[in-house]
Motif scaffolding. Structure first.
Motif, PDB file in Angstrom:
ATOM      1  N   GLY A 137       0.996  -1.257  -0.047  1.00 27.19           N
ATOM      2  CA  GLY A 137       0.126   0.018   0.042  1.00 27.19           C
ATOM      3  C   GLY A 137       0.762   1.238  -0.096  1.00 27.19           C
ATOM      4  O   GLY A 137       0.344   2.311  -0.056  1.00 27.19           O
ATOM      5  N   SER A 138       2.144   1.149  -0.077  1.00 28.66           N
ATOM      6  CA  SER A 138       2.920   2.357  -0.060  1.00 28.66           C
ATOM      7  C   SER A 138       3.174   2.982  -1.227  1.00 28.66           C
ATOM      8  O   SER A 138       3.738   4.015  -1.479  1.00 28.66           O
ATOM      9  CB  SER A 138       4.382   1.893   0.607  1.00 28.66           C
ATOM     10  N   GLY A 139       2.781   2.366  -2.260  1.00 31.35           N
ATOM     11  CA  GLY A 139       3.072   2.830  -3.766  1.00 31.35           C
ATOM     12  C   GLY A 139       4.237   2.341  -4.264  1.00 31.35           C
ATOM     13  O   GLY A 139       4.609   2.724  -5.433  1.00 31.35           O
ATOM     14  N   ARG A 140       5.123   1.499  -3.395  1.00 28.50           N
ATOM     15  CA  ARG A 140       6.275   1.094  -4.135  1.00 28.50           C
ATOM     16  C   ARG A 140       6.241  -0.157  -4.783  1.00 28.50           C
ATOM     17  O   ARG A 140       5.219  -1.074  -4.360  1.00 28.50           O
ATOM     18  CB  ARG A 140       7.497   0.926  -2.856  1.00 28.50           C
ATOM     19  N   GLU A 141       6.973  -0.610  -5.737  1.00 30.65           N
ATOM     20  CA  GLU A 141       6.662  -1.647  -6.631  1.00 30.65           C
ATOM     21  C   GLU A 141       7.136  -2.767  -5.690  1.00 30.65           C
ATOM     22  O   GLU A 141       8.128  -2.878  -5.213  1.00 30.65           O
ATOM     23  CB  GLU A 141       7.700  -1.407  -7.840  1.00 30.65           C
ATOM     24  N   PRO A 142       6.144  -3.876  -5.824  1.00 27.42           N
ATOM     25  CA  PRO A 142       6.544  -5.122  -5.258  1.00 27.42           C
ATOM     26  C   PRO A 142       7.842  -5.586  -5.729  1.00 27.42           C
ATOM     27  O   PRO A 142       8.249  -5.639  -6.853  1.00 27.42           O
ATOM     28  CB  PRO A 142       5.418  -6.054  -5.479  1.00 27.42           C
ATOM     29  N   ALA A 143       8.653  -6.486  -4.564  1.00 30.89           N
ATOM     30  CA  ALA A 143       9.922  -6.868  -4.900  1.00 30.89           C
ATOM     31  C   ALA A 143       9.534  -8.090  -5.637  1.00 30.89           C
ATOM     32  O   ALA A 143       8.880  -8.822  -5.782  1.00 30.89           O
ATOM     33  CB  ALA A 143      10.468  -7.340  -3.523  1.00 30.89           C
ATOM     34  N   SER A 144      10.728  -8.202  -6.615  1.00 31.12           N
ATOM     35  CA  SER A 144      11.253  -9.516  -7.280  1.00 31.12           C
ATOM     36  C   SER A 144      12.166 -10.186  -6.301  1.00 31.12           C
ATOM     37  O   SER A 144      12.853  -9.594  -5.630  1.00 31.12           O
ATOM     38  CB  SER A 144      11.857  -9.206  -8.604  1.00 31.12           C
ATOM     39  N   LEU A 145      11.935 -11.550  -6.216  1.00 32.50           N
ATOM     40  CA  LEU A 145      12.792 -12.221  -5.092  1.00 32.50           C
ATOM     41  C   LEU A 145      12.846 -13.765  -5.740  1.00 32.50           C
ATOM     42  O   LEU A 145      12.179 -14.477  -6.466  1.00 32.50           O
ATOM     43  CB  LEU A 145      12.189 -12.249  -3.962  1.00 32.50           C
ATOM     44  N   ALA A 146      14.179 -14.375  -5.581  1.00 35.95           N
ATOM     45  CA  ALA A 146      14.596 -15.535  -5.990  1.00 35.95           C
ATOM     46  C   ALA A 146      14.911 -16.314  -4.790  1.00 35.95           C
ATOM     47  O   ALA A 146      15.942 -16.345  -4.167  1.00 35.95           O
ATOM     48  CB  ALA A 146      15.690 -15.620  -6.956  1.00 35.95           C
ATOM     49  N   TRP A 147      14.159 -17.526  -4.211  1.00 37.53           N
ATOM     50  CA  TRP A 147      14.199 -18.174  -2.974  1.00 37.53           C
ATOM     51  C   TRP A 147      14.946 -19.352  -3.321  1.00 37.53           C
ATOM     52  O   TRP A 147      14.567 -20.406  -4.197  1.00 37.53           O
ATOM     53  CB  TRP A 147      12.918 -18.536  -2.442  1.00 37.53           C
ATOM     54  N   THR A 148      16.251 -19.348  -2.667  1.00 35.45           N
ATOM     55  CA  THR A 148      17.128 -20.510  -3.260  1.00 35.45           C
ATOM     56  C   THR A 148      17.488 -21.697  -2.128  1.00 35.45           C
ATOM     57  O   THR A 148      17.476 -22.968  -2.492  1.00 35.45           O
ATOM     58  CB  THR A 148      18.628 -19.978  -3.613  1.00 35.45           C
ATOM     59  N   PHE A 149      16.920 -21.401  -0.886  1.00 38.26           N
ATOM     60  CA  PHE A 149      17.548 -22.442   0.312  1.00 38.26           C
ATOM     61  C   PHE A 149      16.359 -22.212   1.507  1.00 38.26           C
ATOM     62  O   PHE A 149      16.396 -21.071   1.906  1.00 38.26           O
ATOM     63  CB  PHE A 149      18.896 -22.222   0.361  1.00 38.26           C
ATOM     64  N   VAL A 150      16.166 -23.278   2.073  1.00 41.43           N
ATOM     65  CA  VAL A 150      15.420 -23.083   3.371  1.00 41.43           C
ATOM     66  C   VAL A 150      15.922 -24.380   4.306  1.00 41.43           C
ATOM     67  O   VAL A 150      15.794 -25.390   3.754  1.00 41.43           O
ATOM     68  CB  VAL A 150      13.781 -22.765   3.186  1.00 41.43           C
ATOM     69  N   SER A 151      16.257 -24.042   5.526  1.00 45.04           N
ATOM     70  CA  SER A 151      16.481 -25.141   6.546  1.00 45.04           C
ATOM     71  C   SER A 151      15.619 -24.959   7.672  1.00 45.04           C
ATOM     72  O   SER A 151      15.112 -24.270   8.020  1.00 45.04           O
ATOM     73  CB  SER A 151      17.884 -25.225   6.772  1.00 45.04           C
ATOM     74  N   TRP A 152      15.856 -26.021   8.125  1.00 41.64           N
ATOM     75  CA  TRP A 152      14.784 -26.272   9.444  1.00 41.64           C
ATOM     76  C   TRP A 152      15.813 -27.431  10.473  1.00 41.64           C
ATOM     77  O   TRP A 152      16.161 -28.394   9.977  1.00 41.64           O
ATOM     78  CB  TRP A 152      13.353 -27.081   9.336  1.00 41.64           C
ATOM     79  N   GLU A 153      16.054 -26.762  11.648  1.00 41.41           N
ATOM     80  CA  GLU A 153      16.582 -27.765  12.506  1.00 41.41           C
ATOM     81  C   GLU A 153      15.746 -27.604  13.867  1.00 41.41           C
ATOM     82  O   GLU A 153      15.101 -26.445  14.141  1.00 41.41           O
ATOM     83  CB  GLU A 153      17.916 -27.268  12.798  1.00 41.41           C
ATOM     84  N   LEU A 154      15.521 -28.388  14.763  1.00 42.57           N
ATOM     85  CA  LEU A 154      14.838 -28.639  15.908  1.00 42.57           C
ATOM     86  C   LEU A 154      15.351 -29.502  16.864  1.00 42.57           C
ATOM     87  O   LEU A 154      15.824 -30.557  16.450  1.00 42.57           O
ATOM     88  CB  LEU A 154      13.378 -29.031  15.633  1.00 42.57           C
ATOM     89  N   GLU A 155      15.231 -29.026  18.202  1.00 41.63           N
ATOM     90  CA  GLU A 155      16.005 -29.853  19.281  1.00 41.63           C
ATOM     91  C   GLU A 155      15.008 -30.852  19.609  1.00 41.63           C
ATOM     92  O   GLU A 155      13.753 -30.922  19.066  1.00 41.63           O
ATOM     93  CB  GLU A 155      15.815 -28.849  20.429  1.00 41.63           C
TER      94      GLU A 155
END
Length: 422
Positions: free
Chosen positions: A280-298
């Motif tokens: 809603g700010s009038g700024r152009e939405p970002a383009s983005l390239a998602w390469t990696f996601v990891s999850w770790e849990l105790e």
């Protein structure tokens, strides 16, 4: 440095044990615009460290990564991303790290419908890093990266380090290249807007009776701040949206973000999604390239108890899940009822692996030796799954028998928390 965000809502992610046994993203990442399971084995460990550097404004860049003392380095992965001309991408790309050539295979892209598509590459540099003393424990290490030569933009590079301190955490990794841009128009018909968003990544896990804390690490590139983007984290139907996490924190066009997320008791699934948004700010939405996601849990502190494969074979209505990591429930039942004629090592291992997975999903604690055996068994079963047998002269046969013995001891209660009263 990474920026750490702690969700104020009830958010939790976790990967089930034994080499991501209950992952529900089964598609591999390579060559698709969707994150998925890496096409290489991922080492077990206790912690993941991720650091990177944006390179769009020039090379070389410095990646600084502090390795704590009293740990072993289990695996080191190097990722890099950029945007070539559509007809100018390569399957194998070569860059330089500390002046040494590193060749990596494309794991995602070129993203569709883009004149300057995004592409991502990955190289396992574990052996090279050890041989050349690039990463030493107990100190801060600096890696110099250069040689990216994408025709439109050199987004950046990041290093993922899996550490082992003698304990085992639940670790899952997804990688590839998933591009988002809201809105986008197709060049041959600009009148038709295309809503590019990433595909959500799901991590499933066995519930615990106690709350825990998990950690998400993300590598994403191509964002030009202050164009707006967001991270959505959903746990058991509750979504938290972070709108200030992607701020080129590793330099222009690259973000490495670490999220510490509470995992409530009883939670069984988490979804992560990166979004290009209109704020809603009038700024152009970002383009983005998602390469990696990891999850770790105790690991949960609860003990529980284990059932034998004989119990699971004859009590299908008591199974805690309909989908296992390597089999559907129907396939798993057929496998359990298939006798290992002639000492079929594949079936001997698959029987015990299925039993161990069901015990774990049922909430039973897992000793480290069983967890490590499960990781190895996962990839061995996957290797021979289409054949249904392991050649008797293959060294993999003896390994399969040894791993089955460890998992059998776990299922029978000889190691671990003990056997349940049937």
């Amino acid at each position: 440095m990474k920026r750490k965000y702690v969700s104020k809502a009830t958010c939790g992610l976790v990967g089930c044990l034994l080499a991501s046994m209950v992952l529900i993203n089964e598609a591999r990442a390579d060559g698709t615009e969707q994150l998925g399971l890496p096409s290489i084995p991922i080492a077990p460990g206790s912690e993941i460290l991720v650091e990177g550097v944006g390179l769009v404004n020039g090379q070389p860049g410095e990646i600084s990564i502090a390795i704590p003392a009293d740990v072993a380095i289990a695996q080191v992965l190097l990722y890099w991303t950029g945007r070539p001309r559509y007809d100018d991408y390569v399957v194998v790309d070569t860059i330089q790290l500390n002046g040494t050539n590193i060749s990596g295979e494309i794991i995602g892209g070129p993203t569709p419908l883009l004149g300057w598509p995004s592409t991502s590459y990955r190289a396992d540099i574990t052996a090279m890093s050890s041989d050349l003393d690039w990463l030493l424990v107990g100190q801060t290490n600096v890696l110099y990266v250069e040689g990216l030569d994408f025709t439109y933009a050199n987004d950046g590079a990041a290093v993922v380090v899996i550490l082992d301190d003698g304990t085992m955490a639940e670790i899952q990794i997804m990688d590839g290249n998933d591009f988002a841009y809201l809105p986008y128009v197709i060049y041959d018909d600009p009148s038709i807007p295309v809503d590019f968003q990433t595909v959500p990544v799901n991590f499933a896990f066995a519930p615990s009776s106690e709350p825990r804390v998990g950690t998400i690490s993300i590598i994403v590139s191509d964002i030009a701040v202050p164009r707006p983007a967001a991270i959505n984290i959903t746990v058991d139907g509750v979504t938290t949206q972070l709108v200030d996490a992607l701020q080129d924190n590793e330099g222009s066009f690259l973000d490495v973000v670490e999220l510490d997320v509470p995992v409530p008791a009883g939670a069984t699934e988490v979804t992560v999604q990166l979004l290009s948004i209109d704020d809603g700010s009038g700024r152009e939405p970002a383009s983005l390239a998602w390469t990696f996601v990891s999850w770790e849990l105790e690991k949960p502190t609860g003990e529980g108890c284990t059932y034998t494969i004989g119990y699971w074979k004859t009590h299908p209505y008591d199974w805690p899940t309909e989908e296992l990591s390597l089999f559907t429930k129907h396939e798993a039942i057929l496998t359990l009822w298939s006798p290992p004629k002639g000492g079929n090592a594949y079936l001997i291992l698959a029987h015990q692996y299925i039993g161990a997975e069901l015990n774990i999903v049922n909430g039973t604690a897992v000793p480290d030796e069983v967890l490590k055996a499960g990781f190895k068994a996962y990839y061995l079963i996957q290797k021979y799954q289409n054949k249904g047998t392991i050649p008797k002269k293959s060294p993999d046969r003896a390994l399969a028998i040894d791993l089955a013995g460890i998992l059998d001891d776990y299922n029978n209660g000889d190691i671990g928390p003990g056997h349940c009263a049937d």
